[in-house]
Design a protein around this motif. Structure first.
Motif, PDB file in Angstrom:
ATOM      1  N   GLU A  46       0.826  -1.197   0.000  1.00 39.28           N
ATOM      2  CA  GLU A  46       0.000   0.000   0.000  1.00 39.28           C
ATOM      3  C   GLU A  46       0.864   1.252   0.000  1.00 39.28           C
ATOM      4  OE1 GLU A  46      -2.417   0.316   3.505  1.00 39.28           O
ATOM      5  OE2 GLU A  46      -0.708   0.322   4.863  1.00 39.28           O
ATOM      6  N   LEU A  47       0.304   2.307  -0.563  1.00 35.80           N
ATOM      7  CA  LEU A  47       0.986   3.585  -0.632  1.00 35.80           C
ATOM      8  C   LEU A  47       0.944   4.252   0.734  1.00 35.80           C
ATOM      9  CD1 LEU A  47       2.272   5.919  -2.227  1.00 35.80           C
ATOM     10  CD2 LEU A  47      -0.039   6.691  -2.757  1.00 35.80           C
ATOM     11  N   VAL A  48       2.093   4.761   1.169  1.00 36.69           N
ATOM     12  CA  VAL A  48       2.170   5.467   2.443  1.00 36.69           C
ATOM     13  C   VAL A  48       2.224   6.979   2.211  1.00 36.69           C
ATOM     14  CG1 VAL A  48       3.543   5.838   4.525  1.00 36.69           C
ATOM     15  CG2 VAL A  48       3.338   3.527   3.558  1.00 36.69           C
ATOM     16  N   GLY A  65      -0.616  13.161   9.810  1.00 36.57           N
ATOM     17  CA  GLY A  65      -0.380  13.756  11.129  1.00 36.57           C
ATOM     18  C   GLY A  65       0.703  13.056  11.927  1.00 36.57           C
ATOM     19  N   ARG A  66       1.124  11.865  11.469  1.00 35.25           N
ATOM     20  CA  ARG A  66       2.165  11.118  12.200  1.00 35.25           C
ATOM     21  C   ARG A  66       3.444  10.977  11.382  1.00 35.25           C
ATOM     22  NH1 ARG A  66       1.402   5.907  13.353  1.00 35.25           N
ATOM     23  NH2 ARG A  66       0.003   5.512  11.584  1.00 35.25           N
ATOM     24  N   PHE A  67       3.300  10.828  10.069  1.00 33.12           N
ATOM     25  CA  PHE A  67       4.460  10.631   9.191  1.00 33.12           C
ATOM     26  C   PHE A  67       4.699  11.897   8.377  1.00 33.12           C
ATOM     27  CE2 PHE A  67       4.141   5.711   8.584  1.00 33.12           C
ATOM     28  CZ  PHE A  67       4.098   5.571   9.952  1.00 33.12           C
ATOM     29  N   THR A  68       5.983  12.145   8.063  1.00 31.74           N
ATOM     30  CA  THR A  68       6.350  13.275   7.209  1.00 31.74           C
ATOM     31  C   THR A  68       7.357  12.809   6.180  1.00 31.74           C
ATOM     32  OG1 THR A  68       6.037  14.836   9.034  1.00 31.74           O
ATOM     33  CG2 THR A  68       7.294  15.602   7.131  1.00 31.74           C
ATOM     34  N   ILE A  69       7.031  13.050   4.914  1.00 34.33           N
ATOM     35  CA  ILE A  69       7.942  12.707   3.831  1.00 34.33           C
ATOM     36  C   ILE A  69       8.681  13.967   3.390  1.00 34.33           C
ATOM     37  CG2 ILE A  69       6.207  13.038   2.005  1.00 34.33           C
ATOM     38  CD1 ILE A  69       7.506  10.647   0.538  1.00 34.33           C
ATOM     39  N   SER A  70       9.967  13.812   3.072  1.00 35.67           N
ATOM     40  CA  SER A  70      10.764  14.933   2.592  1.00 35.67           C
ATOM     41  C   SER A  70      11.821  14.408   1.645  1.00 35.67           C
ATOM     42  CB  SER A  70      11.416  15.687   3.761  1.00 35.67           C
ATOM     43  OG  SER A  70      12.278  14.833   4.485  1.00 35.67           O
ATOM     44  N   ARG A  71      12.479  15.299   0.933  1.00 32.24           N
ATOM     45  CA  ARG A  71      13.512  14.874  -0.009  1.00 32.24           C
ATOM     46  C   ARG A  71      14.630  15.896  -0.063  1.00 32.24           C
ATOM     47  NH1 ARG A  71      10.652  14.368  -5.717  1.00 32.24           N
ATOM     48  NH2 ARG A  71      12.783  14.393  -6.556  1.00 32.24           N
ATOM     49  N   ASP A  72      15.816  15.400  -0.420  1.00 35.19           N
ATOM     50  CA  ASP A  72      16.985  16.235  -0.650  1.00 35.19           C
ATOM     51  C   ASP A  72      17.415  15.961  -2.084  1.00 35.19           C
ATOM     52  OD1 ASP A  72      19.525  17.341  -0.868  1.00 35.19           O
ATOM     53  OD2 ASP A  72      20.036  16.922   1.217  1.00 35.19           O
ATOM     54  N   ASN A  73      17.071  16.856  -2.980  1.00 39.67           N
ATOM     55  CA  ASN A  73      17.346  16.624  -4.402  1.00 39.67           C
ATOM     56  C   ASN A  73      18.839  16.574  -4.705  1.00 39.67           C
ATOM     57  OD1 ASN A  73      14.611  16.489  -5.115  1.00 39.67           O
ATOM     58  ND2 ASN A  73      14.477  18.719  -5.306  1.00 39.67           N
ATOM     59  N   ALA A  74      19.626  17.333  -3.964  1.00 40.35           N
ATOM     60  CA  ALA A  74      21.072  17.332  -4.190  1.00 40.35           C
ATOM     61  C   ALA A  74      21.683  15.966  -3.883  1.00 40.35           C
ATOM     62  CB  ALA A  74      21.731  18.403  -3.352  1.00 40.35           C
ATOM     63  N   LYS A  75      21.034  15.240  -2.968  1.00 38.80           N
ATOM     64  CA  LYS A  75      21.545  13.925  -2.572  1.00 38.80           C
ATOM     65  C   LYS A  75      20.726  12.788  -3.177  1.00 38.80           C
ATOM     66  CE  LYS A  75      23.329  15.499   1.907  1.00 38.80           C
ATOM     67  NZ  LYS A  75      23.269  15.308   3.383  1.00 38.80           N
ATOM     68  N   ASN A  76      19.718  13.119  -3.986  1.00 37.19           N
ATOM     69  CA  ASN A  76      18.832  12.090  -4.558  1.00 37.19           C
ATOM     70  C   ASN A  76      18.295  11.163  -3.469  1.00 37.19           C
ATOM     71  OD1 ASN A  76      19.040  12.980  -7.231  1.00 37.19           O
ATOM     72  ND2 ASN A  76      20.859  11.740  -7.614  1.00 37.19           N
ATOM     73  N   THR A  77      17.861  11.759  -2.393  1.00 37.16           N
ATOM     74  CA  THR A  77      17.439  11.000  -1.220  1.00 37.16           C
ATOM     75  C   THR A  77      16.046  11.430  -0.778  1.00 37.16           C
ATOM     76  OG1 THR A  77      19.723  10.717  -0.487  1.00 37.16           O
ATOM     77  CG2 THR A  77      18.012  10.433   1.167  1.00 37.16           C
ATOM     78  N   GLN A  81       9.910  10.422   8.034  1.00 34.74           N
ATOM     79  CA  GLN A  81       9.935  10.545   9.491  1.00 34.74           C
ATOM     80  C   GLN A  81       8.631   9.973  10.027  1.00 34.74           C
ATOM     81  OE1 GLN A  81      12.384  11.774  11.637  1.00 34.74           O
ATOM     82  NE2 GLN A  81      11.021  10.992  13.232  1.00 34.74           N
ATOM     83  N   MET A  82       8.748   8.976  10.882  1.00 37.41           N
ATOM     84  CA  MET A  82       7.569   8.291  11.407  1.00 37.41           C
ATOM     85  C   MET A  82       7.510   8.500  12.915  1.00 37.41           C
ATOM     86  SD  MET A  82       7.730   4.759   9.194  1.00 37.41           S
ATOM     87  CE  MET A  82       9.201   4.172  10.004  1.00 37.41           C
ATOM     88  N   ASN A  83       6.477   9.186  13.361  1.00 41.45           N
ATOM     89  CA  ASN A  83       6.269   9.456  14.783  1.00 41.45           C
ATOM     90  C   ASN A  83       5.001   8.771  15.262  1.00 41.45           C
ATOM     91  OD1 ASN A  83       8.534  11.193  14.731  1.00 41.45           O
ATOM     92  ND2 ASN A  83       7.245  12.941  14.177  1.00 41.45           N
ATOM     93  N   SER A  84       4.882   8.660  16.567  1.00 36.80           N
ATOM     94  CA  SER A  84       3.694   8.049  17.179  1.00 36.80           C
ATOM     95  C   SER A  84       3.372   6.708  16.530  1.00 36.80           C
ATOM     96  CB  SER A  84       2.490   8.994  17.066  1.00 36.80           C
ATOM     97  OG  SER A  84       2.768  10.229  17.686  1.00 36.80           O
ATOM     98  N   LEU A  85       4.375   5.891  16.395  1.00 32.59           N
ATOM     99  CA  LEU A  85       4.207   4.616  15.698  1.00 32.59           C
ATOM    100  C   LEU A  85       3.251   3.693  16.445  1.00 32.59           C
ATOM    101  CD1 LEU A  85       7.844   4.180  14.484  1.00 32.59           C
ATOM    102  CD2 LEU A  85       5.829   4.051  13.010  1.00 32.59           C
ATOM    103  N   LYS A  86       2.504   2.909  15.656  1.00 27.90           N
ATOM    104  CA  LYS A  86       1.530   1.974  16.190  1.00 27.90           C
ATOM    105  C   LYS A  86       1.880   0.566  15.725  1.00 27.90           C
ATOM    106  CE  LYS A  86      -2.106   5.469  15.557  1.00 27.90           C
ATOM    107  NZ  LYS A  86      -3.406   5.754  14.894  1.00 27.90           N
TER     108      LYS A  86
END
Length: 123
Positions: A46-48, A65-77, A81-86
């Motif tokens: 499934e898509l997160v 509200g719990r996960f945050t996706i981000s990217r660094d284009n210079a690093k191709n990364t 970030q996963m918080n309040s994991l269940k």
């Protein structure tokens, strides 16, 4: 040849946090949409979350509200970030990227997957 390598998975207690990373390497001209998927035992993948090269991010309702996706284009990364994991977040997490290999016109983006990283959330 392009490789996506994930890292950052592991075992964490409920309520804890983890940060996943996915680094792309190889013959890359540019990266379009990048994202994270997950697959729990006996369930479909499934898509997160996804993040385009420009524009708005997308999150599955179950992680908003719990996960945050981000990217660094210079690093191709790309990061997750996963918080309040269940416990129900337990799964193998896969990185996905749409990669443009050259500057030819029209450009074509190819789909690549990482090998997956296990995330286990205990009670």
């Amino acid at each position: 040849q392009v490789q996506l390598v994930e890292s950052g998975g592991g075992l964490v207690q409920a309520g804890g946090s983890l940060r996943l990373s996915c680094a792309a390497s190889g013959s890359i001209f540019s990266m379009n949409r990048m994202g994270w998927y997950r697959q729990a035992p006996g369930k479909q993948r499934e898509l997160v979350a996804t993040i385009p090269s420009g524009g708005s991010t997308y999150y599955a309702e179950s992680v908003k509200g719990r996960f945050t996706i981000s990217r660094d284009n210079a690093k191709n990364t790309v990061y997750l970030q996963m918080n309040s994991l269940k416990p129900e977040d337990t799964a193998v997490y896969y990185c996905h990227a749409e990669v443009v290999l050259s500057a030819t016109f029209p450009s074509t983006a190819y789909s690549y997957w990482g090998q997956g990283t296990q995330v286990t959330v205990s009670l």
